[in-house]
Design an enzyme around this catalytic site. Structure first.
Site, PDB file in Angstrom:
ATOM      1  N   LYS A  42       0.800  -1.136   0.021  1.00  0.00           N
ATOM      2  CA  LYS A  42       0.137  -0.051  -0.109  1.00  0.00           C
ATOM      3  C   LYS A  42       0.901   1.120  -0.126  1.00  0.00           C
ATOM      4  O   LYS A  42       0.417   2.269   0.513  1.00  0.00           O
ATOM      5  CB  LYS A  42      -0.986  -0.091   1.287  1.00  0.00           C
ATOM      6  CG  LYS A  42      -1.930  -1.290   1.222  1.00  0.00           C
ATOM      7  CD  LYS A  42      -2.476  -1.934   0.001  1.00  0.00           C
ATOM      8  CE  LYS A  42      -3.254  -1.016  -0.711  1.00  0.00           C
ATOM      9  NZ  LYS A  42      -3.825  -1.530  -2.107  1.00  0.00           N
ATOM     10  N   GLY A  78       2.220   2.596  -2.853  1.00  0.00           N
ATOM     11  CA  GLY A  78       2.124   2.946  -4.180  1.00  0.00           C
ATOM     12  C   GLY A  78       3.010   2.129  -5.375  1.00  0.00           C
ATOM     13  O   GLY A  78       3.447   2.964  -6.328  1.00  0.00           O
ATOM     14  N   HIS A  91       6.993  -7.414  -2.253  1.00  0.00           N
ATOM     15  CA  HIS A  91       7.087  -6.580  -0.862  1.00  0.00           C
ATOM     16  C   HIS A  91       7.683  -7.352   0.010  1.00  0.00           C
ATOM     17  O   HIS A  91       7.893  -6.998   1.281  1.00  0.00           O
ATOM     18  CB  HIS A  91       5.590  -6.906  -0.418  1.00  0.00           C
ATOM     19  CG  HIS A  91       4.275  -6.369  -1.100  1.00  0.00           C
ATOM     20  ND1 HIS A  91       4.480  -4.720  -1.633  1.00  0.00           N
ATOM     21  CD2 HIS A  91       3.324  -6.622  -1.611  1.00  0.00           C
ATOM     22  CE1 HIS A  91       3.514  -4.656  -2.386  1.00  0.00           C
ATOM     23  NE2 HIS A  91       2.647  -5.798  -2.237  1.00  0.00           N
ATOM     24  N   SER A 142      -4.607   2.808   4.398  1.00  0.00           N
ATOM     25  CA  SER A 142      -4.888   2.095   3.012  1.00  0.00           C
ATOM     26  C   SER A 142      -4.815   0.682   3.111  1.00  0.00           C
ATOM     27  O   SER A 142      -5.855   0.094   2.467  1.00  0.00           O
ATOM     28  CB  SER A 142      -3.616   2.531   1.928  1.00  0.00           C
ATOM     29  OG  SER A 142      -3.810   2.171   0.718  1.00  0.00           O
TER      30      SER A 142
HETATM   31  P1  A3P Z   1      -5.040   4.926  -0.914  1.00  0.00           P
HETATM   32  O1  A3P Z   1      -5.540   3.502  -0.448  1.00  0.00           O
HETATM   33  O2  A3P Z   1      -4.434   5.698   0.320  1.00  0.00           O
HETATM   34  O3  A3P Z   1      -5.753   5.617  -1.993  1.00  0.00           O
HETATM   35  P2  A3P Z   1      -0.193  -0.192  -3.851  1.00  0.00           P
HETATM   36  O4  A3P Z   1      -0.137   0.112  -5.149  1.00  0.00           O
HETATM   37  O5  A3P Z   1       0.982  -0.181  -3.043  1.00  0.00           O
HETATM   38  O6  A3P Z   1      -1.022  -1.223  -3.178  1.00  0.00           O
HETATM   39  O7  A3P Z   1      -0.677   1.179  -3.311  1.00  0.00           O
HETATM   40  C1  A3P Z   1      -2.070   1.481  -3.528  1.00  0.00           C
HETATM   41  C2  A3P Z   1      -2.289   3.092  -2.801  1.00  0.00           C
HETATM   42  O8  A3P Z   1      -1.640   3.762  -3.935  1.00  0.00           O
HETATM   43  C3  A3P Z   1      -3.582   3.466  -2.604  1.00  0.00           C
HETATM   44  O9  A3P Z   1      -3.658   4.101  -1.674  1.00  0.00           O
HETATM   45  C4  A3P Z   1      -4.131   4.186  -4.014  1.00  0.00           C
HETATM   46  O10 A3P Z   1      -5.011   4.696  -4.330  1.00  0.00           O
HETATM   47  C5  A3P Z   1      -2.433   4.867  -4.297  1.00  0.00           C
HETATM   48  N1  A3P Z   1      -2.293   5.025  -5.631  1.00  0.00           N
HETATM   49  C6  A3P Z   1      -2.243   4.304  -6.605  1.00  0.00           C
HETATM   50  N2  A3P Z   1      -2.098   5.003  -7.896  1.00  0.00           N
HETATM   51  C7  A3P Z   1      -1.834   6.226  -7.465  1.00  0.00           C
HETATM   52  C8  A3P Z   1      -1.433   7.406  -8.191  1.00  0.00           C
HETATM   53  N3  A3P Z   1      -1.474   7.600  -9.621  1.00  0.00           N
HETATM   54  N4  A3P Z   1      -1.145   8.509  -7.430  1.00  0.00           N
HETATM   55  C9  A3P Z   1      -1.363   8.615  -6.006  1.00  0.00           C
HETATM   56  N5  A3P Z   1      -1.643   7.457  -5.346  1.00  0.00           N
HETATM   57  C10 A3P Z   1      -1.986   6.290  -6.137  1.00  0.00           C
END
Ligand code: A3P
Length: 314
Positions: free
Chosen positions: A58, A60, A127, A157
Protein backbone atom coordinates in the site's frame (compact mmCIF):
# COMPACT_ATOMS: atom_id res chain seq x y z
CA UNK A 1 -8.63 15.41 12.84
CA UNK A 2 -11.97 13.80 13.67
CA UNK A 3 -12.27 12.58 17.22
CA UNK A 4 -14.24 9.37 16.76
CA UNK A 5 -14.40 7.31 13.63
CA UNK A 6 -14.50 3.57 14.04
CA UNK A 7 -15.03 1.17 11.18
CA UNK A 8 -16.50 -2.25 11.49
CA UNK A 9 -16.13 -4.65 8.68
CA UNK A 10 -19.21 -6.18 7.12
CA UNK A 11 -17.58 -9.54 6.66
CA UNK A 12 -19.57 -12.68 7.21
CA UNK A 13 -18.62 -15.36 9.74
CA UNK A 14 -17.53 -17.65 6.85
CA UNK A 15 -14.27 -15.70 6.81
CA UNK A 16 -11.15 -17.59 7.88
CA UNK A 17 -9.84 -16.84 11.37
CA UNK A 18 -7.15 -14.15 11.31
CA UNK A 19 -4.50 -16.19 13.07
CA UNK A 20 -5.10 -19.26 10.85
CA UNK A 21 -4.61 -17.35 7.64
CA UNK A 22 -0.95 -16.46 8.07
CA UNK A 23 2.24 -18.38 8.51
CA UNK A 24 5.76 -17.02 8.83
CA UNK A 25 8.75 -16.73 6.54
CA UNK A 26 11.68 -15.91 8.76
CA UNK A 27 10.06 -13.58 11.23
CA UNK A 28 7.51 -12.02 8.90
CA UNK A 29 3.85 -13.05 8.77
CA UNK A 30 2.75 -13.98 5.28
CA UNK A 31 -0.29 -15.60 3.64
CA UNK A 32 -0.01 -19.35 4.11
CA UNK A 33 -0.83 -19.84 0.43
CA UNK A 34 2.29 -17.81 -0.49
CA UNK A 35 4.47 -19.89 1.81
CA UNK A 36 3.71 -23.21 0.09
CA UNK A 37 6.75 -24.07 -2.02
CA UNK A 38 8.67 -21.03 -0.78
CA UNK A 39 11.74 -22.73 -2.25
CA UNK A 40 10.57 -21.58 -5.69
CA UNK A 41 10.78 -17.96 -4.56
CA UNK A 42 14.05 -18.45 -2.71
CA UNK A 43 15.81 -20.06 -5.65
CA UNK A 44 14.30 -17.68 -8.23
CA UNK A 45 16.77 -17.10 -11.08
CA UNK A 46 17.15 -13.39 -11.75
CA UNK A 47 18.35 -12.02 -15.08
CA UNK A 48 20.83 -9.11 -15.01
CA UNK A 49 18.37 -6.79 -16.76
CA UNK A 50 15.51 -7.49 -14.33
CA UNK A 51 14.21 -4.41 -12.54
CA UNK A 52 12.67 -5.06 -9.13
CA UNK A 53 10.05 -2.76 -7.60
CA UNK A 54 9.84 -3.30 -3.86
CA UNK A 55 7.45 -1.68 -1.40
CA UNK A 56 5.76 -2.36 1.89
CA UNK A 57 2.13 -3.05 0.80
CA UNK A 58 0.00 0.00 0.00
CA UNK A 59 2.90 2.37 -0.58
CA UNK A 60 2.17 3.16 -4.24
CA UNK A 61 3.45 -0.02 -5.92
CA UNK A 62 0.94 0.20 -8.75
CA UNK A 63 1.73 3.87 -9.35
CA UNK A 64 5.49 3.41 -9.63
CA UNK A 65 4.97 0.22 -11.68
CA UNK A 66 2.89 2.07 -14.26
CA UNK A 67 5.47 4.87 -14.45
CA UNK A 68 8.24 2.33 -15.08
CA UNK A 69 6.13 0.51 -17.69
CA UNK A 70 5.54 3.81 -19.46
CA UNK A 71 9.27 4.56 -19.41
CA UNK A 72 10.04 1.12 -20.84
CA UNK A 73 7.37 1.69 -23.51
CA UNK A 74 8.81 5.15 -24.38
CA UNK A 75 5.53 6.77 -23.39
CA UNK A 76 3.32 4.53 -25.56
CA UNK A 77 0.01 4.57 -23.65
CA UNK A 78 -1.69 2.07 -25.93
CA UNK A 79 1.13 -0.44 -25.47
CA UNK A 80 0.72 -0.24 -21.68
CA UNK A 81 -3.06 -0.52 -21.91
CA UNK A 82 -2.80 -3.80 -23.82
CA UNK A 83 -2.47 -5.80 -20.61
CA UNK A 84 -3.26 -5.42 -16.94
CA UNK A 85 -0.57 -4.20 -14.56
CA UNK A 86 -0.34 -7.51 -12.69
CA UNK A 87 0.65 -9.24 -15.94
CA UNK A 88 3.08 -6.55 -17.03
CA UNK A 89 4.69 -6.45 -13.56
CA UNK A 90 4.22 -9.89 -11.97
CA UNK A 91 4.11 -10.19 -8.20
CA UNK A 92 7.07 -12.46 -7.44
CA UNK A 93 5.98 -14.18 -4.22
CA UNK A 94 2.25 -14.31 -5.05
CA UNK A 95 0.73 -17.76 -5.06
CA UNK A 96 -2.98 -18.43 -5.08
CA UNK A 97 -3.62 -22.15 -5.39
CA UNK A 98 -6.98 -22.14 -3.62
CA UNK A 99 -8.44 -19.73 -6.16
CA UNK A 100 -6.85 -21.49 -9.11
CA UNK A 101 -10.07 -21.82 -11.14
CA UNK A 102 -10.84 -18.14 -10.93
CA UNK A 103 -7.33 -16.83 -10.99
CA UNK A 104 -6.16 -18.90 -13.93
CA UNK A 105 -8.57 -16.93 -16.04
CA UNK A 106 -6.83 -13.79 -14.96
CA UNK A 107 -3.24 -15.10 -14.89
CA UNK A 108 -3.08 -13.83 -11.32
CA UNK A 109 -1.81 -16.98 -9.72
CA UNK A 110 1.86 -17.73 -9.55
CA UNK A 111 4.34 -14.90 -9.69
CA UNK A 112 7.34 -17.16 -10.24
CA UNK A 113 5.63 -19.03 -13.07
CA UNK A 114 4.55 -15.81 -14.76
CA UNK A 115 8.06 -14.39 -14.55
CA UNK A 116 9.74 -17.51 -15.88
CA UNK A 117 7.67 -17.30 -19.05
CA UNK A 118 8.29 -13.62 -19.58
CA UNK A 119 10.62 -12.04 -22.14
CA UNK A 120 13.38 -9.71 -20.92
CA UNK A 121 13.60 -7.05 -19.71
CA UNK A 122 11.28 -8.04 -16.86
CA UNK A 123 9.80 -5.73 -14.24
CA UNK A 124 9.24 -7.62 -11.01
CA UNK A 125 7.01 -6.59 -8.09
CA UNK A 126 7.78 -7.72 -4.55
CA UNK A 127 6.95 -6.70 -0.99
CA UNK A 128 9.84 -8.61 0.57
CA UNK A 129 12.37 -7.21 3.02
CA UNK A 130 15.96 -7.16 1.68
CA UNK A 131 16.99 -10.34 3.50
CA UNK A 132 14.15 -12.33 1.90
CA UNK A 133 14.50 -11.00 -1.63
CA UNK A 134 15.93 -13.90 -3.69
CA UNK A 135 19.71 -13.79 -3.51
CA UNK A 136 19.97 -13.99 -7.26
CA UNK A 137 18.75 -10.36 -7.64
CA UNK A 138 21.66 -9.20 -5.46
CA UNK A 139 24.19 -11.49 -7.14
CA UNK A 140 23.18 -10.45 -10.66
CA UNK A 141 23.37 -6.79 -9.66
CA UNK A 142 19.77 -6.10 -10.70
CA UNK A 143 18.39 -2.62 -10.22
CA UNK A 144 15.93 -2.28 -7.36
CA UNK A 145 13.49 0.57 -6.70
CA UNK A 146 12.17 0.85 -3.16
CA UNK A 147 9.15 3.12 -2.70
CA UNK A 148 8.26 4.09 0.88
CA UNK A 149 5.13 5.80 2.23
CA UNK A 150 4.39 7.20 5.69
CA UNK A 151 3.12 4.64 8.20
CA UNK A 152 -0.20 6.30 9.02
CA UNK A 153 -1.40 6.55 5.44
CA UNK A 154 -0.13 3.01 4.79
CA UNK A 155 -2.14 1.73 7.77
CA UNK A 156 -5.33 3.39 6.46
CA UNK A 157 -4.80 2.19 2.90
CA UNK A 158 -3.94 -1.32 4.15
CA UNK A 159 -7.10 -1.51 6.23
CA UNK A 160 -9.40 -0.71 3.31
CA UNK A 161 -7.43 -3.03 1.05
CA UNK A 162 -7.61 -5.77 3.64
CA UNK A 163 -11.41 -5.42 3.63
CA UNK A 164 -11.80 -5.44 -0.15
CA UNK A 165 -9.69 -8.57 -0.76
CA UNK A 166 -12.50 -11.09 -0.52
CA UNK A 167 -10.54 -14.08 0.77
CA UNK A 168 -8.95 -12.14 3.64
CA UNK A 169 -9.98 -12.74 7.23
CA UNK A 170 -11.95 -10.09 9.07
CA UNK A 171 -9.44 -7.44 10.25
CA UNK A 172 -11.85 -6.13 12.93
CA UNK A 173 -12.33 -2.41 13.43
CA UNK A 174 -9.89 0.18 12.11
CA UNK A 175 -8.49 0.56 15.62
CA UNK A 176 -8.01 -3.26 15.88
CA UNK A 177 -6.18 -3.27 12.57
CA UNK A 178 -3.90 -0.38 13.53
CA UNK A 179 -2.96 -2.25 16.71
CA UNK A 180 -2.05 -5.28 14.60
CA UNK A 181 -0.09 -3.01 12.25
CA UNK A 182 1.90 -1.58 15.16
CA UNK A 183 2.62 -5.12 16.41
CA UNK A 184 3.74 -6.22 12.94
CA UNK A 185 0.89 -8.73 12.96
CA UNK A 186 -0.11 -8.08 9.33
CA UNK A 187 1.17 -9.61 6.08
CA UNK A 188 4.81 -8.56 5.56
CA UNK A 189 5.14 -7.76 9.23
CA UNK A 190 6.56 -4.63 10.80
CA UNK A 191 6.42 -1.54 8.56
CA UNK A 192 9.11 -0.07 10.84
CA UNK A 193 11.60 -2.90 10.22
CA UNK A 194 10.76 -3.11 6.52
CA UNK A 195 11.36 0.58 5.78
CA UNK A 196 14.44 0.79 8.04
CA UNK A 197 16.11 -2.25 6.54
CA UNK A 198 15.58 -0.97 2.99
CA UNK A 199 16.76 2.51 4.07
CA UNK A 200 20.03 0.90 5.10
CA UNK A 201 20.43 -0.26 1.50
CA UNK A 202 20.00 3.23 0.03
CA UNK A 203 23.74 3.79 -0.51
CA UNK A 204 23.96 0.58 -2.54
CA UNK A 205 24.15 1.73 -6.20
CA UNK A 206 21.75 -1.07 -7.09
CA UNK A 207 19.01 0.59 -5.03
CA UNK A 208 16.95 3.73 -5.61
CA UNK A 209 14.97 4.75 -2.53
CA UNK A 210 11.92 6.94 -3.24
CA UNK A 211 9.09 8.42 -1.17
CA UNK A 212 5.39 8.46 -2.08
CA UNK A 213 5.09 11.90 -0.50
CA UNK A 214 7.85 13.27 -2.79
CA UNK A 215 6.03 11.84 -5.79
CA UNK A 216 2.85 13.59 -4.71
CA UNK A 217 4.74 16.85 -4.20
CA UNK A 218 6.78 16.94 -7.40
CA UNK A 219 6.24 14.01 -9.71
CA UNK A 220 8.48 15.38 -12.46
CA UNK A 221 11.45 15.53 -10.10
CA UNK A 222 10.94 11.91 -9.02
CA UNK A 223 10.41 10.68 -12.59
CA UNK A 224 13.69 12.38 -13.55
CA UNK A 225 15.45 10.53 -10.68
CA UNK A 226 14.02 7.30 -12.01
CA UNK A 227 15.16 8.05 -15.55
CA UNK A 228 18.69 8.78 -14.32
CA UNK A 229 18.74 5.59 -12.23
CA UNK A 230 17.59 3.50 -15.19
CA UNK A 231 20.14 5.19 -17.47
CA UNK A 232 17.45 6.05 -20.00
CA UNK A 233 17.28 8.93 -22.43
CA UNK A 234 13.75 10.28 -22.41
CA UNK A 235 12.46 13.44 -24.08
CA UNK A 236 10.45 16.10 -22.24
CA UNK A 237 7.49 15.18 -24.40
CA UNK A 238 7.58 11.57 -23.19
CA UNK A 239 7.99 12.68 -19.57
CA UNK A 240 4.88 14.85 -19.99
CA UNK A 241 2.96 11.89 -21.37
CA UNK A 242 4.07 9.64 -18.52
CA UNK A 243 3.04 12.15 -15.89
CA UNK A 244 -0.37 12.67 -17.50
CA UNK A 245 -1.07 8.95 -17.94
CA UNK A 246 -0.06 8.03 -14.39
CA UNK A 247 -2.05 10.67 -12.50
CA UNK A 248 -4.36 9.20 -9.86
CA UNK A 249 -7.48 10.02 -11.87
CA UNK A 250 -6.14 8.52 -15.10
CA UNK A 251 -5.08 5.35 -13.32
CA UNK A 252 -8.39 5.11 -11.47
CA UNK A 253 -10.26 5.23 -14.78
CA UNK A 254 -7.91 2.83 -16.54
CA UNK A 255 -8.99 -0.85 -16.41
CA UNK A 256 -5.39 -1.95 -16.93
CA UNK A 257 -4.31 -0.27 -13.68
CA UNK A 258 -7.39 -0.10 -11.42
CA UNK A 259 -7.74 -3.86 -10.76
CA UNK A 260 -11.42 -3.68 -11.64
CA UNK A 261 -11.02 -6.44 -14.21
CA UNK A 262 -10.70 -8.91 -11.34
CA UNK A 263 -13.95 -10.55 -10.20
CA UNK A 264 -15.53 -9.85 -6.81
CA UNK A 265 -14.28 -13.27 -5.62
CA UNK A 266 -10.82 -11.71 -5.59
CA UNK A 267 -11.28 -7.98 -5.02
CA UNK A 268 -14.58 -6.34 -4.21
CA UNK A 269 -14.41 -2.70 -5.26
CA UNK A 270 -17.88 -2.11 -3.81
CA UNK A 271 -16.33 -2.64 -0.36
CA UNK A 272 -13.53 -0.19 -1.18
CA UNK A 273 -11.99 0.69 -4.55
CA UNK A 274 -8.37 -0.34 -5.11
CA UNK A 275 -7.67 3.18 -6.38
CA UNK A 276 -9.13 4.71 -3.24
CA UNK A 277 -7.94 8.30 -2.61
CA UNK A 278 -4.28 8.55 -3.52
CA UNK A 279 -3.46 11.42 -1.15
CA UNK A 280 -1.04 12.29 1.65
CA UNK A 281 -2.66 12.79 5.07
CA UNK A 282 -5.87 10.76 4.75
CA UNK A 283 -4.97 9.27 8.15
CA UNK A 284 -6.41 12.42 9.71
CA UNK A 285 -9.87 11.27 8.63
CA UNK A 286 -9.50 7.91 10.35
CA UNK A 287 -7.27 8.08 13.43
CA UNK A 288 -8.94 9.18 16.65
CA UNK A 289 -6.96 11.61 18.83
CA UNK A 290 -6.23 8.80 21.32
CA UNK A 291 -5.14 6.34 18.64
CA UNK A 292 -2.92 8.97 17.07
CA UNK A 293 -1.18 9.68 20.39
CA UNK A 294 -0.61 5.99 21.00
CA UNK A 295 0.67 5.52 17.45
CA UNK A 296 3.07 8.48 17.71
CA UNK A 297 4.59 7.19 20.95
CA UNK A 298 5.07 3.72 19.53
CA UNK A 299 6.46 5.20 16.29
CA UNK A 300 9.09 7.15 18.15
CA UNK A 301 10.30 4.04 19.96
CA UNK A 302 10.38 1.98 16.78
CA UNK A 303 12.18 4.59 14.66
CA UNK A 304 14.55 5.81 17.39
CA UNK A 305 18.07 6.33 16.10
CA UNK A 306 17.04 6.08 12.44
CA UNK A 307 17.71 8.90 9.98
CA UNK A 308 14.68 7.83 7.99
CA UNK A 309 12.10 10.63 8.16
CA UNK A 310 8.65 10.79 6.60
CA UNK A 311 6.22 13.58 5.95
CA UNK A 312 2.65 12.83 6.99
CA UNK A 313 1.03 15.95 5.58
CA UNK A 314 0.71 17.29 2.07
P1 A3P B 1 -4.95 4.87 -0.92
O1 A3P B 1 -5.60 3.62 -0.44
O2 A3P B 1 -4.45 5.73 0.20
O3 A3P B 1 -5.80 5.63 -1.87
P2 A3P B 1 -0.25 -0.23 -3.78
O4 A3P B 1 -0.25 -0.06 -5.26
O5 A3P B 1 1.12 -0.35 -3.18
O6 A3P B 1 -1.21 -1.29 -3.35
O7 A3P B 1 -0.76 1.16 -3.16
C1 A3P B 1 -2.09 1.56 -3.32
C2 A3P B 1 -2.18 2.99 -2.86
O8 A3P B 1 -1.54 3.84 -3.83
C3 A3P B 1 -3.63 3.45 -2.76
O9 A3P B 1 -3.65 4.44 -1.73
C4 A3P B 1 -3.82 4.06 -4.13
O10 A3P B 1 -4.92 4.93 -4.23
C5 A3P B 1 -2.49 4.78 -4.31
N1 A3P B 1 -2.22 5.10 -5.73
C6 A3P B 1 -2.30 4.29 -6.79
N2 A3P B 1 -2.03 4.97 -7.91
C7 A3P B 1 -1.79 6.25 -7.55
C8 A3P B 1 -1.46 7.45 -8.27
N3 A3P B 1 -1.35 7.46 -9.58
N4 A3P B 1 -1.26 8.58 -7.55
C9 A3P B 1 -1.36 8.58 -6.21
N5 A3P B 1 -1.68 7.49 -5.48
C10 A3P B 1 -1.89 6.33 -6.13
Amino acid sequence: MRSVRVYHSTMSSSKPAYADYFGRIGEIPLYKKFIQNWREVEKFEARPDDLVIVTYPKSGTTWISEIVCMLYADGDVEKCKKDVIFNRVPYLECRNDQMMNVVQLFFFNLGVKQLKGMASPRIVKSHLPPELLPLSFWEKNCKIIYLARNAKDVAVSYYFFFLMVTANPDPGSFQDFVEKFMDGDVPYGSWYKHTKSWWEKRENPQVLFLFYEDMKEDIRKEVMKLIKFLGKETSDEIVDKIIKHTSFQEMKNNPSTNYETLPDEIMNHKVSPFMRKGIVGDWKNHFTVALNEKFDMHYEQQMKGSTLKFRTEA
